[in-house]
Motif scaffolding. Structure first.
Motif, short mmCIF file in Angstrom:
data_model
loop_
_atom_site.label_atom_id
_atom_site.label_comp_id
_atom_site.label_asym_id
_atom_site.label_seq_id
_atom_site.Cartn_x
_atom_site.Cartn_y
_atom_site.Cartn_z
N PRO A 499 49.95 40.25 58.01
CA PRO A 499 48.56 40.37 57.55
C PRO A 499 47.99 41.72 57.98
N GLN A 500 47.52 42.47 57.02
CA GLN A 500 46.97 43.78 57.30
C GLN A 500 45.49 43.65 57.65
N ASP A 501 45.12 44.19 58.79
CA ASP A 501 43.71 44.19 59.16
C ASP A 501 43.01 45.30 58.38
N VAL A 502 42.13 44.90 57.48
CA VAL A 502 41.41 45.87 56.67
C VAL A 502 39.92 45.73 56.93
N ASP A 663 42.84 35.29 54.89
CA ASP A 663 43.95 35.00 53.98
C ASP A 663 43.65 35.56 52.59
N ARG A 664 43.45 36.86 52.51
CA ARG A 664 43.19 37.47 51.22
C ARG A 664 44.45 38.13 50.70
N GLN A 665 44.75 37.91 49.44
CA GLN A 665 45.89 38.55 48.78
C GLN A 665 45.37 39.71 47.96
N HIS A 666 45.95 40.89 48.21
CA HIS A 666 45.48 42.07 47.48
C HIS A 666 46.66 43.00 47.25
N ASN A 667 46.97 43.24 45.99
CA ASN A 667 48.09 44.12 45.61
C ASN A 667 49.39 43.71 46.29
N GLY A 668 49.65 42.39 46.33
CA GLY A 668 50.89 41.89 46.90
C GLY A 668 50.94 41.91 48.42
N ARG A 669 49.82 42.12 49.07
CA ARG A 669 49.77 42.18 50.53
C ARG A 669 48.86 41.10 51.08
#
Length: 849
Positions: A499-502, A663-669
């Motif tokens: 999970p990328q912290d954005v 748990d957000r899906q964005h551009n396959g991430r």
């Protein structure tokens, strides 16, 4: 003729005698050389064979025995190669067959035993025979324990730095999770345990698949890749046979994602040369060879730097050979019929170097014995025996055992794999690793695989007591002609699945809009400034106190500047400090700007209130400098509150990253979404005080506006506009209070409302101050119609104010009284405008009693 024939016969006889004599000398010399035997045990069969070392050991012995620098009085040789089968029991049996037998010669050294699992039990007991133990095929970190393995040395670098190397690679590519498949063998367990410790310390996620154990009758390779999490970086921590099956299952599970390098496979680099071909011949796989080769392409392997030949192919080693010459020799050896059944060895250079280390070390001991060299550490009672020539050595001579161990530690030569020296634990320096990439190309009917070193990974050399502490200052340096573009598709590092912290920063549209509004606002400020400067002496403008208007322009400038910062936010979670600075700077710009603007309006309103609350003929003249002092006091109190709140570290506004979506899906991430919230418990207190202070000022202004709401004297110039500003600004401040304390966690809503409020407020202050004046100036440039009879008439039949005297407290003032007073004021105003001395005394202020 006879003489010539006799001469020829004599010459032939002489040549024959010379040849015979030289042959006798060589034979005598060979007979004087004594045989020196070493025990040679390796894995001819089993899970990881090392039979490919035999041809190179034979070649090295041939060179050594013909090299006058080393062991000139000996022929170094082995009797037979025993098979450890890569198993501990078989290795122990083979070792005892050599060392615990009366029929065997006295072995001076043990070269044993192939893979680490076979070497460990032998290395633990070999010192009892007082011989050095050397290995060219054992890489387990377990063997670095000098307390257990007292006389063990190895030329094959240990894989103890695999864990920090993996960590350095992950850190370099910004990966934070790894899936690992481990075989239950010593070198792989050590690597897996070290990786687990580092990941726990770093807070990274490690996915461990089912372990491959010897007890498994049938291995479900599909299950090994059955991760609960989305692991996209996978380490194959097994021997090559299992690696082949795992490649097959990876191809089946991931398909095109694997081929596109969305899935990255990293292998233990200790495999045999062309292991994929060997595995294909001996493994019953459900995949075709083509599928496995496609899966192998672009995968990685990590190996110690001294695991392979020196990079400089023309460098000369101690033996006199260059890496290029040596590689050609080894390839030719493996083609010979006598070695046709042996498997090519990936680390054949380490086997060659091991043989030269043995010869160099033994030669040094023999010279010490010849010269009577004394080493104090070995020359005491705990080492019984004597320092003797090698041909007189026996396994009970502990002193010789000590001298031989010291001699091996003194080895410092340039091997075919690079510099050779041993640390106190018997291992070579191993902190530099190579990252290699498999590159598969179609070659005729088959495939050609190259494995170039694409990068050099240098770890902190801090190995001690069997443990490597990970230090996060390792480096990854790409090799010549290698870069992100050569190893990754389009030069883009693959995503690891973590999970990328954005940071959900301010929407770009809001940033653009507020930047444009800020520019428009600043342009308005410039126009207002020019207008106020050029026309400040015009009666219409002068009545509105142009000096105070300069302060209002300054406050509006701060508000418009705040728009740029409210439309800006940090892009990364690591930029918390930058966002904290922005939080405080934004609030300072808004708070000081708003208070400065409103203080000007409040001061003007107070002047109106003062004039009309208790009208008397001799009331004090209110000058602009008095109003400036009022403005300074109002703004000063606001700045005291803010300075105290900001100066105390625990109470200043702090940017806190708040999780809003995990748990957000964005551009396959996979993304965990955070927003920066500008707040802290202590900061809330002084922010509340600041807004409370503004609210009190609003209430005071509302009171004065309400009290003087029926005053409609056109000569006061901006009375109606002041009322409008006060009432609308009250609504704006109320909206900002709600926004500040209720909508902080809704980033775009918070920024939108705050920005609109700031823009509306600043424009309100400027617009209602200058636009009516501009219109009035256009209609009446000289201000001759400022005071008219019509303007002096109130809307109601009479306007009531009270006198200061107690007797008149309840007596009303009639409209006629006020009209007379206005006429008197008009005369005074005309007198002031004509007299310079009066203007100097009153400045630009207009006194209206």
């Amino acid at each position: 003729m006879m003489n010539n024939q006799v001469i020829k016969q004599i010459a032939v006889l002489t040549a024959f005698i010379v040849i015979l004599h030289n042959g006798y000398k060589v034979q005598c010399a060979d007979e004087r050389k004594k045989d020196l035997h070493f025990s040679f045990i390796t894995a001819l069969t089993g899970g990881s064979t090392s039979s490919g070392g035999i041809p190179i050991i034979d070649f090295a012995l041939e060179q050594i025995n013909n090299d006058s620098r080393l062991l000139p009085d000996y022929n170094l040789k082995y009797t037979q190669v025993l098979d450890s089968k890569c198993k501990s029991i078989s290795a122990l049996e083979s070792f005892l067959q050599h060392f615990d037998s009366e029929t065997e010669p006295t072995y001076i050294t043990s070269m044993c035993c192939g893979c680490s699992s076979a070497t460990i039990p032998v290395a633990e007991i070999s010192h009892h025979w007082n011989v050095p133990h050397i290995s060219f095929a054992s890489s387990s970190p377990t063997l670095n324990n000098r307390e257990r393995f007292k006389t063990f040395f190895r030329t094959l670098p240990c894989y103890v730095y695999v864990p920090p190397t993996i960590a350095t690679i992950l850190q370099h590519f910004n990966w934070k999770q790894l899936g690992i498949i481990t075989q239950d063998e010593s070198p792989f367990n050590s690597a897996a345990n070290g990786i687990e410790i580092i990941f726990r310390e770093q807070g990274w996620k490690l996915g461990k698949g089912a372990m491959i154990t010897p007890s498994m009758e049938k291995i479900d390779y599909k299950q090994l890749l059955d991760w609960e999490e989305d692991y996209r970086i996978i380490m194959i921590n097994t021997f090559e046979v299992h690696a082949y099956h795992i490649l097959c299952e990876a191809y089946r599970k991931y398909g095109q994602r694997l081929l596109d390098q969305e899935i990255v496979l990293i292998m233990h680099g200790r495999y045999m040369t062309e292991w994929w071909d060997t595995a294909y011949k001996h493994v019953n796989s459900s995949c075709t060879r083509e599928q496995v080769m496609m899966a192998l392409n672009k995968t990685y392997a990590i190996t110690p730097e001294s695991y392979a030949l020196m990079e400089n192919s023309s460098a000369v080693s101690y033996s006199g050979m260059t890496p290029a010459e040596f590689l050609t020799k080894y390839q030719n050896l493996m083609k010979e019929e006598r070695y046709s059944n042996y498997t090519s060895l990936n680390f054949f250079g380490n086997a060659y170097d091991a043989m030269w280390v043995v010869a160099y070390g033994l030669d040094l001991v023999d010279r010490w014995a010849q010269n009577g060299t004394i080493i104090s550490d070995c020359d005491d009672n705990k080492y019984p025996g004597e320092l003797v020539r090698l041909y007189n050595f026996n396994h009970t001579n502990r002193r010789m055992g000590c001298y031989m161990e010291k001699a091996f530690h003194e080895v410092k030569i340039t091997g075919i794999t690079g510099p050779i020296r041993f640390k106190p634990d018997g291992a070579r320096p191993e902190n530099v690793m190579r990252l290699k990439q498999h590159r598969v190309m179609q070659h005729g009917d088959g495939y050609k695989v190259t494995r170039p070193a694409v990068a050099r990974v240098t770890n902190e050399d801090n190995y001690a007591f069997g443990i490597v502490q990970y230090v996060s200052n390792g480096s990854v340096v790409f090799s010549l002609n290698e870069s992100y573009n050569s190893i990754w598709p389009d030069g883009v590092v693959p995503y690891d699945g973590s999970p990328q912290d954005v940071i959900d920063h301010t929407h770009l549209a809001i940033t653009i809009i507020y930047s444009l509004l800020g520019i428009i606002g600043l342009a308005f400020v410039v126009v207002a400034l020019i207008f106020n400067t050029l026309f400040r002496k015009k009666r219409v403008v002068k009545l509105g106190s142009p000096n105070l208007n300069f302060l209002l322009i300054a406050g509006a400038t701060l508000l418009y500047l705040a728009l740029f910062f409210y439309g800006t936010s940090a892009q990364e979670r690591s930029q918390q400090l930058e966002e904290t600075i922005l939080c405080n700077f934004r609030f300072w710009l808004f708070s000081v700007g708003n208070t400065l603007c409103f203080a000007v309006i409040l001061a003007k309103q107070w002047r109106i209130y003062y004039i009309f609350s208790n009208p008397t003929p001799n009331k004090m003249v209110i000058k602009d400098w008095m109003l400036v002092i009022i403005v300074a006091v109002i703004v000063g109190l606001e700045m005291i509150v803010m300075t105290v709140g900001t100066a105390i570290p625990g109470s200043r506004i702090t940017a806190n990253a708040t999780l809003v979506n995990d748990d957000r899906q964005h551009n396959g991430r996979n993304e965990r979404v955070f927003i920066f919230v500008c707040a802290s418990t202590a900061a809330t207190v002084w922010i509340a005080i600041s807004f409370g202070y503004k609210a009190l000022l609003q209430l005071g202004a509302i009171f004065m506006a309400f009290t003087t709401r029926k005053v409609k004297v056109k000569g006061l110039n901006d009375t109606k506009e002041l009322y409008t500003i006060i009432y609308i600004n009250t609504v704006i401040i109320t909206m900002l209070i709600v926004t500040e304390f209720a909508l902080r966690s809704h980033r775009d809503v918070y920024v939108t409302l705050y920005g609109l409020a700031i823009f509306a407020g600043a424009t309100l202050f400027l617009g209602l101050t200058f636009i009516p004046k501009a219109i009035l100036l256009y209609k009446d440039p000289d201000g001759s119609n400022v005071f008219t009879e019509h303007d002096s008439q109130p809307n109601t039949s009479h306007f009531t104010v009270t006198h200061n005297t107690s007797q008149d407290l309840l007596e009303p003032v009639t409209v006629q009284d006020i009209q007379a007073k206005i006429a008197q004021l008009q005369k005074q105003l005309a007198h002031f405008e004509q007299g310079d001395d009066v203007m100097k005394r009153n400045g630009d202020s207009i006194a209206t009693p």
